[in-house]
Write an enzyme that holds these catalytic residues in place. Structure first.
Site, PDB file in Angstrom:
ATOM      1  N   LYS A  57      31.271  50.873  46.451  1.00 47.27           N
ATOM      2  CA  LYS A  57      32.167  50.341  47.674  1.00 47.27           C
ATOM      3  C   LYS A  57      33.345  50.958  47.686  1.00 47.27           C
ATOM      4  O   LYS A  57      33.954  51.244  48.995  1.00 47.27           O
ATOM      5  CB  LYS A  57      32.346  48.677  46.884  1.00 47.27           C
ATOM      6  CG  LYS A  57      31.265  47.757  47.290  1.00 47.27           C
ATOM      7  CD  LYS A  57      31.392  46.411  47.159  1.00 47.27           C
ATOM      8  CE  LYS A  57      31.338  45.915  45.887  1.00 47.27           C
ATOM      9  NZ  LYS A  57      31.355  44.332  45.571  1.00 47.27           N
ATOM     10  N   VAL A 108      38.071  32.569  45.045  1.00 41.05           N
ATOM     11  CA  VAL A 108      38.377  33.140  46.382  1.00 41.05           C
ATOM     12  C   VAL A 108      38.745  31.713  47.153  1.00 41.05           C
ATOM     13  O   VAL A 108      39.939  31.862  48.059  1.00 41.05           O
ATOM     14  CB  VAL A 108      37.733  34.044  47.001  1.00 41.05           C
ATOM     15  CG1 VAL A 108      38.262  34.572  48.212  1.00 41.05           C
ATOM     16  CG2 VAL A 108      38.084  35.338  46.049  1.00 41.05           C
ATOM     17  N   ASN A 121      44.531  41.034  43.278  1.00 45.42           N
ATOM     18  CA  ASN A 121      43.090  41.083  43.705  1.00 45.42           C
ATOM     19  C   ASN A 121      42.769  39.857  44.768  1.00 45.42           C
ATOM     20  O   ASN A 121      41.926  40.032  45.427  1.00 45.42           O
ATOM     21  CB  ASN A 121      42.260  41.341  42.821  1.00 45.42           C
ATOM     22  CG  ASN A 121      42.372  40.416  41.628  1.00 45.42           C
ATOM     23  OD1 ASN A 121      43.535  40.388  41.150  1.00 45.42           O
ATOM     24  ND2 ASN A 121      41.255  39.706  41.242  1.00 45.42           N
ATOM     25  N   CYS A 147      38.521  44.297  46.803  1.00 45.67           N
ATOM     26  CA  CYS A 147      40.169  44.005  46.473  1.00 45.67           C
ATOM     27  C   CYS A 147      40.425  45.403  45.898  1.00 45.67           C
ATOM     28  O   CYS A 147      41.827  45.824  46.320  1.00 45.67           O
ATOM     29  CB  CYS A 147      40.138  42.933  45.386  1.00 45.67           C
ATOM     30  SG  CYS A 147      38.851  43.096  44.082  1.00 45.67           S
ATOM     31  N   ARG A 178      36.668  46.558  33.697  1.00 49.99           N
ATOM     32  CA  ARG A 178      37.504  45.086  33.667  1.00 49.99           C
ATOM     33  C   ARG A 178      38.343  45.264  32.526  1.00 49.99           C
ATOM     34  O   ARG A 178      37.763  45.399  31.342  1.00 49.99           O
ATOM     35  CB  ARG A 178      36.332  44.368  33.633  1.00 49.99           C
ATOM     36  CG  ARG A 178      36.825  42.843  33.359  1.00 49.99           C
ATOM     37  CD  ARG A 178      36.992  42.133  34.741  1.00 49.99           C
ATOM     38  NE  ARG A 178      35.906  42.341  35.841  1.00 49.99           N
ATOM     39  CZ  ARG A 178      36.033  42.379  37.183  1.00 49.99           C
ATOM     40  NH1 ARG A 178      36.923  42.205  37.720  1.00 49.99           N
ATOM     41  NH2 ARG A 178      34.570  42.405  37.874  1.00 49.99           N
ATOM     42  N   HIS A 221      44.935  43.595  40.067  1.00 56.55           N
ATOM     43  CA  HIS A 221      44.169  45.157  39.601  1.00 56.55           C
ATOM     44  C   HIS A 221      45.037  46.139  39.394  1.00 56.55           C
ATOM     45  O   HIS A 221      46.070  46.464  40.415  1.00 56.55           O
ATOM     46  CB  HIS A 221      43.121  45.365  40.676  1.00 56.55           C
ATOM     47  CG  HIS A 221      41.950  44.538  40.879  1.00 56.55           C
ATOM     48  ND1 HIS A 221      41.462  43.507  39.984  1.00 56.55           N
ATOM     49  CD2 HIS A 221      41.135  44.378  41.659  1.00 56.55           C
ATOM     50  CE1 HIS A 221      40.611  43.049  40.166  1.00 56.55           C
ATOM     51  NE2 HIS A 221      40.042  43.425  41.064  1.00 56.55           N
TER      52      HIS A 221
HETATM   53  C1  11C Z   1      35.993  42.726  41.096  1.00 59.30           C
HETATM   54  N1  11C Z   1      36.390  43.899  43.237  1.00 59.30           N
HETATM   55  O1  11C Z   1      37.022  42.802  40.740  1.00 59.30           O
HETATM   56  C2  11C Z   1      35.514  42.653  42.471  1.00 59.30           C
HETATM   57  C3  11C Z   1      35.447  41.437  43.088  1.00 59.30           C
HETATM   58  O2  11C Z   1      33.396  43.666  47.074  1.00 59.30           O
HETATM   59  O3  11C Z   1      34.720  41.631  47.327  1.00 59.30           O
HETATM   60  C4  11C Z   1      35.147  41.543  44.771  1.00 59.30           C
HETATM   61  C5  11C Z   1      33.853  42.385  45.152  1.00 59.30           C
HETATM   62  C6  11C Z   1      33.905  42.534  46.554  1.00 59.30           C
HETATM   63  O4  11C Z   1      34.929  42.428  40.267  1.00 59.30           O
END
Ligand code: 11C
Length: 349
Positions: free
Chosen positions: A204, A13, A328, A148, A234, A241
């Protein structure tokens, strides 16, 4: 030009921050900070560059500094943070004594007086800054952007939330490997496979989305009042994403009206003409085979979410479903912090 620094400058990032800031009309990169292992080296010697474009000429010779506010040039006004959450929790408050911290880290997102902001969705949360500075006795402050997957989802939900009554939402994600910070060869380990668990991601998405769509009661956030359940996975995609979203409303709504509401959605960044603001935050596609990460993640420079397959859900009353793609590490991370900083630069600094 506002001088800016990047914390975590050698990471995935961090590199995205550098790429997006290199030709920025308002911000000039003046400092790059990373671990003590990299400190003292020229940036080009301190990192393996994973972005598709070449490393910007302007940062190659910058000497990397330690992640310590004492080492940060006092002319710097905004510090972008892509630090890991636990480290961010320790050092971001130290930086906030003197600097504006625009953080992509998850550590402080849900903390009292720390605005978690998507400028198109809840710019009014920046009102918390005054209390944050007063309560901590800071000259600077911290502003955060969401996770993201949450950003792309919330951009598409905001116009729905404002125009219809949402009862509940289910969302299932297919997240790119760059979100895990994998790059180069390690990312190949996921080929021909899928990982059905991303630590902390579901929690989250569930909490940040309701927080962002919530309202302010004084300096307290009252979360949006619907239920949201996320399942996060994933997949072997490099960037971008994808999310399958299932929405139940209070009553039946016309599908074309929902599409138009999303496509017509504009927010404060569009009104103010902020540099990184996509002209259209949500693009609605009609083709059955869209959105796809490779074709759609770079919409408006990677700052728009693309929605497709928006259709009535035949299985449940008052329900519809759609698929979205969002970049993302651009809209979901570095670009999000930069858009927050552009808004702050315009309205607060
Ligand atoms: C991922 N979203 O794709 C996560 C990475 O809370 O900023 C970023 C995690 C965050 O694994």
């Amino acid at each position: 030009m506002v001088k800016v620094g990047v914390l975590g400058a050698t990471g995935m990032v961090g590199q995205r921050f550098i790429q997006l800031l290199a030709d920025h009309p308002d911000f000039e990169i003046a400092a790059l900070a990373a671990s003590s292992r990299s400190a003292g080296k020229k940036y080009e010697d301190a990192t393996t560059w994973y972005m598709n474009d070449e490393m910007p000429e302007s940062v190659r010779d910058i000497k990397v500094i330690e992640t310590d506010p004492a080492h940060m040039d006092k002319d710097v006004e905004i510090v972008f943070s892509s630090l890991p959450a636990d480290f961010a929790a320790k050092v971001e408050p130290e930086y906030a004594k003197d600097f504006v911290v625009a953080s992509n880290a998850s550590a402080m997102r849900m903390k009292k007086d720390i605005p978690l902001v998507i400028p198109e969705v809840n710019p009014q949360f920046l009102d918390m800054i005054e209390a944050q500075q007063k309560n901590n006795n800071w000259d600077g402050f911290i502003v955060t952007n969401p996770n993201c997957s949450t950003i792309a989802l919330t951009l598409t939900l905001k116009p729905i939330y404002d125009n219809f009554n949402i009862n509940r939402i289910y969302v299932s994600t297919m997240q790119a490997v760059s979100g895990a910070g994998y790059n180069g060869v390690p990312s190949m380990a996921i080929l021909d496979n899928l990982v059905p668990y991303i630590g902390g991601e579901e929690e989250k998405m569930e909490s940040e989305t309701l927080h962002l769509l919530g309202s302010l009661d004084g300096d307290e956030v009252v979360p949006a009042n619907f239920s949201l359940s996320a399942s996060c996975h994933r997949v072997p995609v490099i960037d971008g994403h994808t999310e399958a979203v299932f929405v139940e409303l209070d009553e039946e709504a016309d599908i074309d009206k929902i599409k138009k509401t999303m496509a017509d959605f504009r927010g404060l960044p569009q009104e103010l003409g902020l540099h990184s603001a996509p002209e259209q935050p949500v693009i609605v596609k009609e083709e059955d085979d869209r959105p796809q990460p490779r074709m759609d993640r770079m919409a408006y420079g990677g700052m728009a979410a693309t929605v497709g397959r928006l259709r009535k859900d035949q299985a449940f009353d008052n329900s519809f479903k759609y698929v979205l793609v969002g970049h993302n590490t651009i809209r979901g991370a570095a670009g999000a912090s930069i858009l927050n900083a552009e808004l702050i630069n315009k309205q607060i600094l």
